[in-house]
Enzyme design. Structure first.
Site, short mmCIF file in Angstrom:
data_model
loop_
_atom_site.label_atom_id
_atom_site.label_comp_id
_atom_site.label_asym_id
_atom_site.label_seq_id
_atom_site.Cartn_x
_atom_site.Cartn_y
_atom_site.Cartn_z
N ASP A 113 4.45 0.39 12.15
CA ASP A 113 2.92 -0.39 11.50
C ASP A 113 2.99 -1.70 11.87
OD1 ASP A 113 2.43 2.14 10.20
OD2 ASP A 113 3.27 1.62 8.43
N LYS B 197 0.74 -1.29 0.07
CA LYS B 197 0.01 0.10 -0.17
C LYS B 197 0.96 1.34 -0.05
CE LYS B 197 -1.66 1.50 4.17
NZ LYS B 197 -1.48 3.02 4.68
N ASN B 198 1.96 1.21 0.94
CA ASN B 198 2.62 2.51 1.05
C ASN B 198 3.70 2.78 0.07
OD1 ASN B 198 1.20 3.09 3.15
ND2 ASN B 198 2.42 2.66 4.84
N ILE C 127 7.51 6.60 17.10
CA ILE C 127 7.29 7.30 15.90
C ILE C 127 5.99 8.15 16.02
CG2 ILE C 127 6.68 7.08 13.54
CD1 ILE C 127 9.77 6.26 14.19
N ARG D 116 0.67 14.25 13.41
CA ARG D 116 0.98 14.06 12.17
C ARG D 116 0.95 15.34 11.37
NH1 ARG D 116 -1.46 8.62 9.70
NH2 ARG D 116 0.41 8.74 8.54
N ASP E 6 4.49 19.95 8.18
CA ASP E 6 5.47 21.06 8.06
C ASP E 6 6.71 20.55 7.26
OD1 ASP E 6 5.78 19.27 10.66
OD2 ASP E 6 7.35 20.71 11.15
N GLN E 7 7.11 19.49 7.45
CA GLN E 7 8.52 19.20 6.87
C GLN E 7 8.26 19.09 5.25
OE1 GLN E 7 11.37 19.06 8.52
NE2 GLN E 7 10.01 19.89 10.25
N CYS F 18 -5.76 13.17 13.27
CA CYS F 18 -5.49 11.70 12.93
C CYS F 18 -5.47 10.76 14.17
CB CYS F 18 -3.99 11.24 12.15
SG CYS F 18 -3.50 9.74 12.02
N ARG G 193 -4.58 10.65 4.40
CA ARG G 193 -3.69 11.73 4.49
C ARG G 193 -2.53 11.52 3.46
NH1 ARG G 193 -3.33 13.64 9.30
NH2 ARG G 193 -1.35 14.22 8.93
N ARG H 191 -8.94 -0.51 4.27
CA ARG H 191 -8.28 0.58 3.89
C ARG H 191 -6.69 0.26 3.29
NH1 ARG H 191 -7.80 5.95 6.96
NH2 ARG H 191 -6.27 6.23 5.18
N1 EPU Z 1 6.16 14.39 11.02
C1 EPU Z 1 6.07 15.75 11.29
N2 EPU Z 1 6.18 16.56 10.49
C2 EPU Z 1 6.09 16.33 9.14
C3 EPU Z 1 6.24 15.04 8.84
C4 EPU Z 1 6.29 13.96 9.93
O1 EPU Z 1 6.35 16.17 12.58
O2 EPU Z 1 6.01 17.27 8.08
C5 EPU Z 1 6.16 13.32 12.27
C6 EPU Z 1 4.96 12.66 12.16
O3 EPU Z 1 4.04 13.23 13.09
C7 EPU Z 1 5.59 11.36 12.88
C8 EPU Z 1 6.72 11.19 12.41
O4 EPU Z 1 7.12 12.53 11.94
O5 EPU Z 1 5.42 11.52 14.16
C9 EPU Z 1 6.84 10.13 11.07
O6 EPU Z 1 5.90 10.50 10.34
P1 EPU Z 1 6.18 10.24 8.76
O7 EPU Z 1 5.82 11.40 7.97
O8 EPU Z 1 7.22 9.23 8.55
O9 EPU Z 1 4.69 9.39 8.50
P2 EPU Z 1 3.99 9.40 7.13
O10 EPU Z 1 4.76 9.53 5.96
O11 EPU Z 1 2.74 10.19 7.28
C10 EPU Z 1 4.11 6.84 6.50
C11 EPU Z 1 3.14 5.49 6.33
C12 EPU Z 1 2.60 5.38 7.86
C13 EPU Z 1 3.70 5.12 8.76
C14 EPU Z 1 4.54 5.91 8.91
C15 EPU Z 1 5.71 5.64 9.65
C16 EPU Z 1 2.35 6.14 4.16
C17 EPU Z 1 1.08 6.35 3.17
N3 EPU Z 1 2.31 6.13 5.23
O12 EPU Z 1 3.19 7.64 7.23
O13 EPU Z 1 1.77 4.13 7.27
O14 EPU Z 1 3.14 4.44 9.80
O15 EPU Z 1 5.16 6.62 7.39
O16 EPU Z 1 6.60 4.63 9.04
O17 EPU Z 1 3.38 5.61 3.73
C18 EPU Z 1 -0.09 2.67 7.86
O18 EPU Z 1 0.09 2.17 6.78
O19 EPU Z 1 -1.04 2.07 8.73
C19 EPU Z 1 0.74 3.83 8.14
C20 EPU Z 1 0.17 4.78 9.13
#
Ligand code: EPU
Length: 416
Positions: A304, A22-23, A326, A121, A124-125, A116, A92, A396
């Protein structure tokens, strides 16, 4: 709303086929926005999130055709550079259109994702990185409005490791002018899979699989064919199901090297795991042993898989400590597991699981995708019947989980 009725206590045996990740599929579908040519994709999983992403992309004018297991995207007529709140709030990962739209069309309007179930989540980055590449970004009325005549390559150091953040910036950098260096990049296999597709489309990327991605921008990307990698989290979920319920199952179309940290923990718990290039066999007899772990970025133990291995620890011999690093609120499954007779206490970011000899089936409620998977695993290991409500969360991210589990002997029915 569909529910799953599970009668636990059945050993699992036979073969299962793992779907595409999925991801990986979600960013890869968004890469279709980067070119006017056609992308031909195999192994795209049939999931609700993939359907939502296809709907969002189709609204933008991307042509999406799915037939006989192949997904064809054509970005020639993309004309609506907007991701509306109605879709972004349900998924998201919609934020992944931001980088590609901005890079190819110089403009994008994407709803801010909002709250969420597993943590705050923020994005900002993603915004910081695109701003560093010269984008003018304003937040107005809940939307990110981004503009850039031409993105410019630069060095971006994200404050933390972010998976979709890395993917968004990587896609944007492929069409930026000059060189972009992404420091502190996520190394998840899904990022690597996206990078490999981008290279097939003509992107120039070095450092794939490392935390430093070096991208030399090109004027345009072209069409390509790609098969999405195996879903390591679906793989890990099924390995856990067998470790919790007992049995002997071979998973096809997947790779053990995508989830070393999980395989190591399951071996420590007593599972016998062997593998070839594209299969993994798990054998489990007797009660599992409790295992401690801490979630971290890849190649560490994935967040995950936290809920699923917690479900295994619930029926294990001994006490385990699990630390989630995380996400701040990813313990919504704990109260539901306790309803099945588990004994879990939360102390800040740490869960202490006192293994019990048996769980007893009960009605429980799924709260997010991986929490749902943990309740299914617990239900398979429990005595009696477990009714898992709100399984739209499960749909999902898992392709017909109950059908795959039934094929290896689980007693699990979908109730409409
Ligand atoms: N974060 C920030 N600011 C940002 C981006 C991230 O503070 O701009 C923080 C987040 O709040 C979190 C940490 O950084 O605490 C890591 O978040 P990340 O951005 O890596 O997560 P994501 O990209 O939103 C993806 C997967 C998630 C998985 C996470 C961590 C996808 C579509 N989603 O989310 O998958 O848990 O990486 O590995 O790739 C799932 O499949 O159930 C799922 C939630």
């Amino acid at each position: 709303m569909d529910k799953l009725l599970i009668t636990g206590g059945k050993r699992l045996s036979g073969e299962m086929t793992v779907s595409g990740a999925k991801n990986a599929a979600l960013p890869i579908l968004c890469a279709g926005l980067l070119t006017a040519d056609t992308l031909t994709l195999a192994n795209v999983p049939k999931l609700q999130d993939v359907a939502t992403m296809q709907k969002l992309l189709a609204q933008m004018g991307l042509s999406v055709k799915v037939s006989e297991g192949v997904t064809e995207l054509c970005g020639r007529d993309v004309n609506r550079l907007e991701a509306p709140y109605e879709l972004v709030k349900t998924m998201r990962a919609s934020i992944l259109v931001l980088g590609p739209l901005l890079a190819r069309f110089g403009e994008a309007k994407v709803s801010l994702p909002g709250g969420c179930a597993i943590g705050s989540r923020p994005v900002d980055q993603h915004i910081k990185g695109l701003q560093a590449m010269g984008a003018d970004i304003r937040i107005e009325a809940g939307y990110i409005h981004a503009r850039a005549k031409k993105l410019k390559g630069t060095r971006v150091v994200t404050d933390m490791i972010t998976v979709t953040g890395t993917e968004n910036l990587l896609m944007a950098a492929t069409l930026a002018e000059g060189e972009t260096i992404l420091e502190n990049a996520a190394r998840e296999p899904e990022v690597t899979d996206l990078a490999n597709l981008l290279i097939a489309m003509g992107a120039r990327i070095e450092g794939i699989g490392s935390d430093r991605l070096h991208v030399r921008g090109v004027a345009a990307l072209h069409g390509a064919s790609h098969a999405v990698i195996a879903d390591r989290i679906e793989t890990g979920t099924f390995l856990c199901a067998v470790a919790a319920a007992g049995g002997d199952v071979t998973l096809r179309n997947t790779r053990a090297d995508l989830l070393d940290a999980v395989v190591d923990k399951l071996r420590e718990a007593g599972a016998v795991i062997t593998n070839g290039d594209d299969w993994i066999r798990v054998q489990m007899s007797g009660r599992p042993k409790a295992v401690n772990f801490r979630t971290t970025e890849y190649p560490g133990f994935p967040t995950d898989m936290q809920a699923q291995v917690m479900a295994l620890n619930c029926v294990a011999e001994g006490t385990s400590r699990i630390t989630e690093t995380i996400f701040e609120n990813r313990y919504m499954h704990v109260q539901e597991l306790n309803r099945l007779g588990a004994s879990i206490d939360i102390d800040g970011h740490t869960a202490i699981v006192n293994g019990v000899p048996r769980l007893i089936g009960a009605p429980v409620m799924a709260t997010d995708l991986r929490a749902s998977a943990s309740l299914v695993i617990a239900g398979l290991a429990a005595e009696g019947q477990t009714l898992v409500d709100r399984i739209y969360h499960l749909d999902r991210g898992y392709d017909r989980m109950e059908v795959k589990l039934t094929a290896v002997g689980a007693d699990i029915q979908r109730i409409k």
